[in-house]
Design a protein around this motif. Structure first.
Motif, PDB file in Angstrom:
ATOM      1  N   ALA A   1      -5.127   6.836   5.707  1.00 44.71           N
ATOM      2  CA  ALA A   1      -4.652   6.195   6.940  1.00 44.71           C
ATOM      3  C   ALA A   1      -3.761   5.035   6.531  1.00 44.71           C
ATOM      4  O   ALA A   1      -4.174   4.185   5.720  1.00 44.71           O
ATOM      5  CB  ALA A   1      -5.832   5.702   7.765  1.00 44.71           C
ATOM      6  N   ILE A   2      -2.556   5.002   7.060  1.00 48.20           N
ATOM      7  CA  ILE A   2      -1.565   4.002   6.666  1.00 48.20           C
ATOM      8  C   ILE A   2      -1.208   3.140   7.874  1.00 48.20           C
ATOM      9  O   ILE A   2      -0.892   3.661   8.948  1.00 48.20           O
ATOM     10  CB  ILE A   2      -0.280   4.675   6.130  1.00 48.20           C
ATOM     11  N   SER A   3      -1.268   1.820   7.690  1.00 46.31           N
ATOM     12  CA  SER A   3      -0.875   0.902   8.764  1.00 46.31           C
ATOM     13  C   SER A   3      -0.087  -0.259   8.165  1.00 46.31           C
ATOM     14  O   SER A   3      -0.375  -0.701   7.045  1.00 46.31           O
ATOM     15  CB  SER A   3      -2.103   0.381   9.516  1.00 46.31           C
ATOM     16  N   PRO A   4       0.919  -0.759   8.872  1.00 47.42           N
ATOM     17  CA  PRO A   4       1.746  -1.845   8.324  1.00 47.42           C
ATOM     18  C   PRO A   4       0.982  -3.161   8.254  1.00 47.42           C
ATOM     19  O   PRO A   4       0.148  -3.456   9.111  1.00 47.42           O
ATOM     20  CB  PRO A   4       2.917  -1.940   9.301  1.00 47.42           C
TER      21      PRO A   4
ATOM     22  N   GLU B   1       8.239  -4.099   2.330  1.00 47.86           N
ATOM     23  CA  GLU B   1       7.338  -3.488   3.299  1.00 47.86           C
ATOM     24  C   GLU B   1       5.967  -3.355   2.647  1.00 47.86           C
ATOM     25  O   GLU B   1       5.844  -2.803   1.550  1.00 47.86           O
ATOM     26  CB  GLU B   1       7.864  -2.111   3.719  1.00 47.86           C
ATOM     27  N   ASN B   2       4.950  -3.878   3.320  1.00 47.19           N
ATOM     28  CA  ASN B   2       3.585  -3.819   2.803  1.00 47.19           C
ATOM     29  C   ASN B   2       2.716  -3.037   3.785  1.00 47.19           C
ATOM     30  O   ASN B   2       2.815  -3.235   4.999  1.00 47.19           O
ATOM     31  CB  ASN B   2       3.020  -5.229   2.614  1.00 47.19           C
ATOM     32  N   TYR B   3       1.878  -2.164   3.223  1.00 46.91           N
ATOM     33  CA  TYR B   3       1.033  -1.309   4.064  1.00 46.91           C
ATOM     34  C   TYR B   3      -0.412  -1.359   3.582  1.00 46.91           C
ATOM     35  O   TYR B   3      -0.678  -1.445   2.372  1.00 46.91           O
ATOM     36  CB  TYR B   3       1.531   0.139   4.012  1.00 46.91           C
ATOM     37  N   LEU B   4      -1.317  -1.302   4.535  1.00 52.95           N
ATOM     38  CA  LEU B   4      -2.729  -1.106   4.241  1.00 52.95           C
ATOM     39  C   LEU B   4      -2.980   0.398   4.227  1.00 52.95           C
ATOM     40  O   LEU B   4      -2.659   1.099   5.189  1.00 52.95           O
ATOM     41  CB  LEU B   4      -3.589  -1.773   5.313  1.00 52.95           C
ATOM     42  N   VAL B   5      -3.532   0.864   3.113  1.00 53.37           N
ATOM     43  CA  VAL B   5      -3.862   2.287   2.996  1.00 53.37           C
ATOM     44  C   VAL B   5      -5.377   2.392   2.852  1.00 53.37           C
ATOM     45  O   VAL B   5      -5.969   1.755   1.968  1.00 53.37           O
ATOM     46  CB  VAL B   5      -3.160   2.932   1.789  1.00 53.37           C
ATOM     47  N   GLU B   6      -5.990   3.164   3.720  1.00 56.15           N
ATOM     48  CA  GLU B   6      -7.437   3.373   3.667  1.00 56.15           C
ATOM     49  C   GLU B   6      -7.702   4.819   3.265  1.00 56.15           C
ATOM     50  O   GLU B   6      -7.156   5.752   3.852  1.00 56.15           O
ATOM     51  CB  GLU B   6      -8.063   3.060   5.016  1.00 56.15           C
TER      52      GLU B   6
ATOM     53  N   ARG C   1      -9.946   0.336   0.629  1.00 57.05           N
ATOM     54  CA  ARG C   1      -8.674  -0.174   1.139  1.00 57.05           C
ATOM     55  C   ARG C   1      -7.761  -0.566  -0.026  1.00 57.05           C
ATOM     56  O   ARG C   1      -8.220  -1.122  -1.034  1.00 57.05           O
ATOM     57  CB  ARG C   1      -8.915  -1.379   2.053  1.00 57.05           C
ATOM     58  N   TYR C   2      -6.487  -0.285   0.146  1.00 55.95           N
ATOM     59  CA  TYR C   2      -5.467  -0.612  -0.850  1.00 55.95           C
ATOM     60  C   TYR C   2      -4.279  -1.248  -0.138  1.00 55.95           C
ATOM     61  O   TYR C   2      -4.092  -1.082   1.069  1.00 55.95           O
ATOM     62  CB  TYR C   2      -4.967   0.652  -1.563  1.00 55.95           C
ATOM     63  N   VAL C   3      -3.460  -1.943  -0.917  1.00 56.93           N
ATOM     64  CA  VAL C   3      -2.173  -2.415  -0.420  1.00 56.93           C
ATOM     65  C   VAL C   3      -1.088  -1.618  -1.128  1.00 56.93           C
ATOM     66  O   VAL C   3      -1.062  -1.547  -2.366  1.00 56.93           O
ATOM     67  CB  VAL C   3      -1.973  -3.927  -0.675  1.00 56.93           C
ATOM     68  N   MET C   4      -0.193  -1.018  -0.358  1.00 55.13           N
ATOM     69  CA  MET C   4       0.954  -0.304  -0.909  1.00 55.13           C
ATOM     70  C   MET C   4       2.218  -1.101  -0.582  1.00 55.13           C
ATOM     71  O   MET C   4       2.453  -1.469   0.566  1.00 55.13           O
ATOM     72  CB  MET C   4       1.051   1.112  -0.323  1.00 55.13           C
TER      73      MET C   4
ATOM     74  N   VAL D   1       0.752   0.125  -5.905  1.00 55.07           N
ATOM     75  CA  VAL D   1      -0.533   0.155  -5.208  1.00 55.07           C
ATOM     76  C   VAL D   1      -1.391  -0.949  -5.804  1.00 55.07           C
ATOM     77  O   VAL D   1      -1.650  -0.974  -7.010  1.00 55.07           O
ATOM     78  CB  VAL D   1      -1.227   1.520  -5.349  1.00 55.07           C
ATOM     79  N   LEU D   2      -1.811  -1.868  -4.947  1.00 52.72           N
ATOM     80  CA  LEU D   2      -2.501  -3.070  -5.385  1.00 52.72           C
ATOM     81  C   LEU D   2      -3.894  -3.152  -4.791  1.00 52.72           C
ATOM     82  O   LEU D   2      -4.174  -2.581  -3.723  1.00 52.72           O
ATOM     83  CB  LEU D   2      -1.706  -4.316  -4.963  1.00 52.72           C
ATOM     84  N   GLU D   3      -4.732  -3.887  -5.486  1.00 54.23           N
ATOM     85  CA  GLU D   3      -6.058  -4.218  -4.969  1.00 54.23           C
ATOM     86  C   GLU D   3      -5.932  -4.904  -3.614  1.00 54.23           C
ATOM     87  O   GLU D   3      -5.101  -5.810  -3.435  1.00 54.23           O
ATOM     88  CB  GLU D   3      -6.725  -5.153  -5.978  1.00 54.23           C
ATOM     89  N   PHE D   4      -6.733  -4.505  -2.658  1.00 54.66           N
ATOM     90  CA  PHE D   4      -6.811  -5.204  -1.378  1.00 54.66           C
ATOM     91  C   PHE D   4      -7.775  -6.378  -1.539  1.00 54.66           C
ATOM     92  O   PHE D   4      -8.921  -6.189  -1.947  1.00 54.66           O
ATOM     93  CB  PHE D   4      -7.297  -4.271  -0.269  1.00 54.66           C
ATOM     94  N   ILE D   5      -7.309  -7.569  -1.243  1.00 54.79           N
ATOM     95  CA  ILE D   5      -8.148  -8.761  -1.355  1.00 54.79           C
ATOM     96  C   ILE D   5      -8.675  -9.105   0.030  1.00 54.79           C
ATOM     97  O   ILE D   5      -7.907  -9.438   0.940  1.00 54.79           O
ATOM     98  CB  ILE D   5      -7.356  -9.950  -1.938  1.00 54.79           C
TER      99      ILE D   5
END
Length: 302
Positions: free
Chosen positions: A23-26, A34-39, A44-47, A91-95
């Motif tokens: 699931a991708i959300s801005p 552009e940064n997105y939250l990917v679940e 959760r990740y940051v793309m 793809v980064l760690e979601f903090i």
């Protein structure tokens, strides 16, 4: 290609979740990328995707990837979980934790926490490239001329003063260390234990006082809070280094004025970049025309 289509195309190239439903959300707040939250599978990740024409802003993606990885070794930067070479997708760690604001950072306690994070970041393995705001201004002015970018009237008339400031901050220059160089309040995230620092696209080895001054300007610190940040970082209030912090704070406004003007010309982001750079320049002019500038240069040069 729309943002959502671009994000889906980028996500399809990530091996980390290949074959899994995502699931991708801005994510809001990015002015360059552009940064997105990917679940995916409960994680959760940051793309992060690069913005359009960001090479004109002197953003080197190889430098960003290298430095992001180096900053992560300190526990202050987010871990990079995957980099898709050729597409500059990270793809980064979601903090988890609140994103900071100027209001949230304006206390002695938070200044001390910021200094602690800087100590850790500045002890990172050496970054790939160096950062110098004075050279960046020269580069940006060349871009301004080449692309017909509108900048504030009279900007170039203050370049001799910028040269004087460079000489003043060079007197007691500190050894270069890995620095972030673009410390918007929103680049701090409080994970409950530390103030984590994200977004390393303008990072590079630099004088640590640039990070201190830049963040003091972004967080709208008054002189008492700037002194508190200086004391927390250096272990004492150092008038010479505090003056250098103040001069670098000014140079943040002088330099990022051009960044904003270029963005107003090239960016696809829906943001008032003209208002941004006009506000920056007006704030810089208040200092450039004041007695504070001469005082800070004298204190930095002693």
């Amino acid at each position: 290609m729309s943002g959502s289509t671009r994000a889906e195309a980028a996500a399809s190239r990530v091996a980390l979740w290949r074959g899994l439903q995502v699931a991708i959300s801005p994510l809001s707040g990015g002015l360059t990328n552009e940064n997105y939250l990917v679940e995916c599978a409960g994680t959760r990740y940051v793309m992060r995707l690069p913005g359009r024409s960001t090479e004109l802003l002197s953003i080197d993606r190889a430098n960003e990837v290298f430095n992001t990885r180096a900053a992560a070794t300190t526990g202050i930067g987010p871990r990079m979980l995957e980099h898709v070479a050729g597409f500059d997708v990270m793809v980064l760690e979601f903090i988890a934790g609140p994103t900071m604001s100027a209001q949230a950072l304006q206390s002695n306690r938070m200044a001390a926490r910021m200094a602690h994070s800087f100590h850790r970041l500045h002890a990172a393995p050496r970054f790939l490239g160096d950062f110098n705001m004075f050279r960046l201004i020269e580069h940006y002015l060349a871009i301004v001329d080449e692309h017909g970018v509108a900048i504030p009237d009279g900007y170039r008339e203050w370049l001799p003063a910028v040269e004087d400031i460079e000489r003043a901050v060079s007197v007691a220059a500190l050894p270069q260390v890995p620095c972030h160089n673009d410390l918007l309040c929103e680049n701090f995230i409080d994970d409950g234990a530390s103030l984590r620092i994200v977004d390393y696209e303008l990072s590079g080895n630099n004088d640590p006082c640039f990070d201190l001054g830049n963040t003091a300007q972004e967080a709208e610190f008054d002189q008492d809070l700037r002194a508190a940040l200086c004391e927390a970082y250096f272990g004492r209030v150092d008038p010479q280094q505090l003056a250098r912090m103040n001069l670098f704070a000014l140079m943040s406004d002088v330099g990022w004025t051009l960044w904003g003007a270029i963005q107003a010309k090239i960016s696809a982001v829906d943001y008032d970049f003209r208002g941004y750079y006009t506000g920056r320049w007006e704030r810089a002019m208040e200092v450039l025309r004041s007695d504070r500038l001469k005082r800070w240069m004298a204190e930095a040069s002693n």
